[in-house]
Design a protein around this motif. Structure first.
Motif, PDB file in Angstrom:
ATOM      1  N   SER A   1       0.815  -1.219   0.000  1.00 24.31           N
ATOM      2  CA  SER A   1       0.000   0.000   0.000  1.00 24.31           C
ATOM      3  C   SER A   1       0.849   1.270   0.000  1.00 24.31           C
ATOM      4  CB  SER A   1      -0.925   0.024   1.221  1.00 24.31           C
ATOM      5  OG  SER A   1      -0.197   0.365   2.398  1.00 24.31           O
ATOM      6  N   GLY A   2       2.052   1.189   0.533  1.00 28.53           N
ATOM      7  CA  GLY A   2       2.899   2.374   0.642  1.00 28.53           C
ATOM      8  C   GLY A   2       2.634   3.199   1.889  1.00 28.53           C
ATOM      9  N   ILE A   3       1.654   2.823   2.684  1.00 26.67           N
ATOM     10  CA  ILE A   3       1.359   3.539   3.942  1.00 26.67           C
ATOM     11  C   ILE A   3       2.483   3.245   4.926  1.00 26.67           C
ATOM     12  CG2 ILE A   3      -0.190   3.667   5.948  1.00 26.67           C
ATOM     13  CD1 ILE A   3      -1.546   4.896   3.597  1.00 26.67           C
ATOM     14  N   ARG A   4       3.047   4.284   5.497  1.00 30.94           N
ATOM     15  CA  ARG A   4       4.125   4.125   6.483  1.00 30.94           C
ATOM     16  C   ARG A   4       3.586   4.145   7.913  1.00 30.94           C
ATOM     17  NH1 ARG A   4       8.276   1.941   5.466  1.00 30.94           N
ATOM     18  NH2 ARG A   4       9.477   3.161   6.914  1.00 30.94           N
ATOM     19  N   ASP A   5       2.673   5.077   8.184  1.00 29.84           N
ATOM     20  CA  ASP A   5       2.131   5.241   9.525  1.00 29.84           C
ATOM     21  C   ASP A   5       0.622   5.393   9.443  1.00 29.84           C
ATOM     22  OD1 ASP A   5       4.706   5.428  10.982  1.00 29.84           O
ATOM     23  OD2 ASP A   5       4.938   7.204   9.732  1.00 29.84           O
ATOM     24  N   GLY A   6      -0.088   4.600  10.246  1.00 31.24           N
ATOM     25  CA  GLY A   6      -1.535   4.677  10.183  1.00 31.24           C
ATOM     26  C   GLY A   6      -2.211   3.681  11.104  1.00 31.24           C
ATOM     27  N   LEU A   7      -3.411   3.311  10.713  1.00 32.85           N
ATOM     28  CA  LEU A   7      -4.232   2.420  11.519  1.00 32.85           C
ATOM     29  C   LEU A   7      -4.911   1.407  10.598  1.00 32.85           C
ATOM     30  CD1 LEU A   7      -5.032   2.103  14.499  1.00 32.85           C
ATOM     31  CD2 LEU A   7      -7.031   3.508  14.012  1.00 32.85           C
ATOM     32  N   LEU A   8      -4.791   0.143  10.969  1.00 37.99           N
ATOM     33  CA  LEU A   8      -5.385  -0.958  10.223  1.00 37.99           C
ATOM     34  C   LEU A   8      -6.580  -1.500  10.991  1.00 37.99           C
ATOM     35  CD1 LEU A   8      -5.299  -3.214   8.007  1.00 37.99           C
ATOM     36  CD2 LEU A   8      -3.807  -4.472   9.587  1.00 37.99           C
ATOM     37  N   THR A   9      -7.687  -1.696  10.284  1.00 38.24           N
ATOM     38  CA  THR A   9      -8.869  -2.328  10.865  1.00 38.24           C
ATOM     39  C   THR A   9      -9.172  -3.586  10.064  1.00 38.24           C
ATOM     40  OG1 THR A   9      -9.754  -0.166  11.496  1.00 38.24           O
ATOM     41  CG2 THR A   9     -11.298  -2.003  11.461  1.00 38.24           C
TER      42      THR A   9
ATOM     43  N   ARG B   1     -16.687 -23.514  13.071  1.00 41.74           N
ATOM     44  CA  ARG B   1     -17.561 -24.559  12.536  1.00 41.74           C
ATOM     45  C   ARG B   1     -16.741 -25.812  12.242  1.00 41.74           C
ATOM     46  NH1 ARG B   1     -22.621 -23.173  10.712  1.00 41.74           N
ATOM     47  NH2 ARG B   1     -22.901 -25.391  11.162  1.00 41.74           N
ATOM     48  N   ALA B   2     -17.395 -26.973  12.303  1.00 45.40           N
ATOM     49  CA  ALA B   2     -16.704 -28.251  12.110  1.00 45.40           C
ATOM     50  C   ALA B   2     -16.312 -28.494  10.650  1.00 45.40           C
ATOM     51  CB  ALA B   2     -17.591 -29.395  12.603  1.00 45.40           C
ATOM     52  N   ARG B   3     -17.111 -28.005   9.719  1.00 46.77           N
ATOM     53  CA  ARG B   3     -16.802 -28.264   8.320  1.00 46.77           C
ATOM     54  C   ARG B   3     -16.091 -27.076   7.683  1.00 46.77           C
ATOM     55  NH1 ARG B   3     -20.858 -25.296   6.872  1.00 46.77           N
ATOM     56  NH2 ARG B   3     -22.594 -25.508   5.555  1.00 46.77           N
ATOM     57  N   PRO B   4     -15.415 -27.291   6.550  1.00 45.72           N
ATOM     58  CA  PRO B   4     -14.693 -26.203   5.869  1.00 45.72           C
ATOM     59  C   PRO B   4     -15.637 -25.085   5.425  1.00 45.72           C
ATOM     60  CG  PRO B   4     -14.000 -28.338   5.030  1.00 45.72           C
ATOM     61  CD  PRO B   4     -15.194 -28.590   5.903  1.00 45.72           C
ATOM     62  N   HIS B   5     -15.096 -23.867   5.431  1.00 50.17           N
ATOM     63  CA  HIS B   5     -15.831 -22.690   4.976  1.00 50.17           C
ATOM     64  C   HIS B   5     -14.903 -21.755   4.215  1.00 50.17           C
ATOM     65  CE1 HIS B   5     -18.910 -23.911   7.867  1.00 50.17           C
ATOM     66  NE2 HIS B   5     -19.717 -23.076   7.253  1.00 50.17           N
ATOM     67  N   ARG B   6     -15.493 -20.904   3.409  1.00 53.13           N
ATOM     68  CA  ARG B   6     -14.780 -19.819   2.721  1.00 53.13           C
ATOM     69  C   ARG B   6     -15.096 -18.552   3.502  1.00 53.13           C
ATOM     70  NH1 ARG B   6     -16.044 -15.863  -0.984  1.00 53.13           N
ATOM     71  NH2 ARG B   6     -14.443 -15.413  -2.547  1.00 53.13           N
ATOM     72  N   ARG B   7     -14.079 -17.969   4.137  1.00 56.60           N
ATOM     73  CA  ARG B   7     -14.286 -16.808   5.002  1.00 56.60           C
ATOM     74  C   ARG B   7     -13.685 -15.553   4.382  1.00 56.60           C
ATOM     75  NH1 ARG B   7     -18.279 -18.445   8.332  1.00 56.60           N
ATOM     76  NH2 ARG B   7     -17.682 -20.240   9.597  1.00 56.60           N
ATOM     77  N   GLU B   8     -14.367 -14.437   4.571  1.00 54.95           N
ATOM     78  CA  GLU B   8     -13.898 -13.145   4.067  1.00 54.95           C
ATOM     79  C   GLU B   8     -13.507 -12.247   5.232  1.00 54.95           C
ATOM     80  OE1 GLU B   8     -16.708 -11.215   1.520  1.00 54.95           O
ATOM     81  OE2 GLU B   8     -16.991 -12.984   0.275  1.00 54.95           O
ATOM     82  N   ILE B   9     -12.357 -11.606   5.083  1.00 58.38           N
ATOM     83  CA  ILE B   9     -11.906 -10.637   6.075  1.00 58.38           C
ATOM     84  C   ILE B   9     -11.694  -9.318   5.348  1.00 58.38           C
ATOM     85  CG2 ILE B   9     -10.131 -10.045   7.767  1.00 58.38           C
ATOM     86  CD1 ILE B   9      -9.474 -13.116   7.757  1.00 58.38           C
ATOM     87  N   ALA B  10     -12.449  -8.298   5.761  1.00 61.06           N
ATOM     88  CA  ALA B  10     -12.340  -6.965   5.166  1.00 61.06           C
ATOM     89  C   ALA B  10     -11.246  -6.188   5.894  1.00 61.06           C
ATOM     90  CB  ALA B  10     -13.676  -6.230   5.279  1.00 61.06           C
ATOM     91  N   LEU B  11     -10.331  -5.594   5.122  1.00 60.70           N
ATOM     92  CA  LEU B  11      -9.246  -4.798   5.679  1.00 60.70           C
ATOM     93  C   LEU B  11      -9.418  -3.351   5.260  1.00 60.70           C
ATOM     94  CD1 LEU B  11      -8.087  -7.764   5.404  1.00 60.70           C
ATOM     95  CD2 LEU B  11      -5.853  -6.693   5.361  1.00 60.70           C
ATOM     96  N   HIS B  12      -9.143  -2.443   6.157  1.00 59.64           N
ATOM     97  CA  HIS B  12      -9.173  -1.015   5.862  1.00 59.64           C
ATOM     98  C   HIS B  12      -7.939  -0.382   6.498  1.00 59.64           C
ATOM     99  CE1 HIS B  12     -10.558   3.240   6.575  1.00 59.64           C
ATOM    100  NE2 HIS B  12     -10.714   3.098   5.274  1.00 59.64           N
ATOM    101  N   LEU B  13      -7.160   0.296   5.686  1.00 57.69           N
ATOM    102  CA  LEU B  13      -5.929   0.931   6.151  1.00 57.69           C
ATOM    103  C   LEU B  13      -6.011   2.425   5.902  1.00 57.69           C
ATOM    104  CD1 LEU B  13      -3.031   0.596   7.237  1.00 57.69           C
ATOM    105  CD2 LEU B  13      -2.298   0.154   4.885  1.00 57.69           C
ATOM    106  N   LEU B  14      -5.809   3.195   6.945  1.00 58.12           N
ATOM    107  CA  LEU B  14      -5.842   4.652   6.880  1.00 58.12           C
ATOM    108  C   LEU B  14      -4.516   5.173   7.382  1.00 58.12           C
ATOM    109  CD1 LEU B  14      -7.564   7.274   6.523  1.00 58.12           C
ATOM    110  CD2 LEU B  14      -8.229   6.997   8.919  1.00 58.12           C
ATOM    111  N   GLY B  15      -3.896   6.052   6.600  1.00 59.38           N
ATOM    112  CA  GLY B  15      -2.621   6.607   7.070  1.00 59.38           C
ATOM    113  C   GLY B  15      -1.917   7.411   6.004  1.00 59.38           C
ATOM    114  N   GLU B  16      -0.628   7.632   6.270  1.00 62.10           N
ATOM    115  CA  GLU B  16       0.192   8.411   5.321  1.00 62.10           C
ATOM    116  C   GLU B  16       1.567   7.794   5.170  1.00 62.10           C
ATOM    117  OE1 GLU B  16      -0.111  12.245   7.084  1.00 62.10           O
ATOM    118  OE2 GLU B  16       1.228  11.753   8.710  1.00 62.10           O
TER     119      GLU B  16
END
Length: 139
Positions: free
Chosen positions: A32-40, A124-139
């Motif tokens: 991303s090129g972000i050096r300093d910031g906050l990741l959610t 869960r006991a069986r396999p799943h396809r999971r999505e993780i949303a990332l948001h990066l704010l910084g400079e």
């Protein structure tokens, strides 16, 4: 100048367990090129969760999973069992561990401790396809 980036990580689980995603998240931050910031991070599911924990000793992960199983065991004592006996226990485990994380970024890297890793916890006991949303704010 502040910038923000968003991304989705897809994790194919093999059933109940912990999948470490630290390296994949770190690679995306460096691109991303972000050096300093906050990741959610947000796990977009109600029967999986996110956590930061020990990433050196595998016994820690085993003990954590065993502890969660004791807190929310499978059984016929739940009213909600639409998707099977692991359904409600999975929701309880996700509620206990949480679905979002916020991590400071400095020098282009997450400010995690030496032994910390980011995990997707599949409840869960069986396999799943999971999505993780990332948001990066910084400079």
């Amino acid at each position: 100048m502040m910038h923000q980036f968003q991304h989705t990580i897809i994790v194919q689980t093999q059933g109940s367990g912990l999948t470490e995603i630290t390296e994949e998240v770190g690679h995306w931050i460096s691109e991303s090129g972000i050096r300093d910031g906050l990741l959610t991070l947000l796990c977009r599911h109600t029967s999986a969760s996110l956590l930061i924990n020990e990433n050196a000793a595998p016994e820690v992960r085993e003990d954590l999973l065993r502890w969660l199983q004791k807190l929310a065991p499978e059984g016929a004592h739940y009213v909600h069992d639409d998707e099977g006996p692991d359904d409600m226990p999975a929701h309880l485990k996700a509620a206990l561990t949480g679905v979002n994380l916020t991590i400071p970024v400095a020098g282009g890297r997450m400010r995690l401790g030496t032994w910390q890793g980011i995990y997707l916890a599949e409840h869960r006991a069986r396999p799943h396809r999971r999505e993780i949303a990332l948001h990066l704010l910084g400079e």
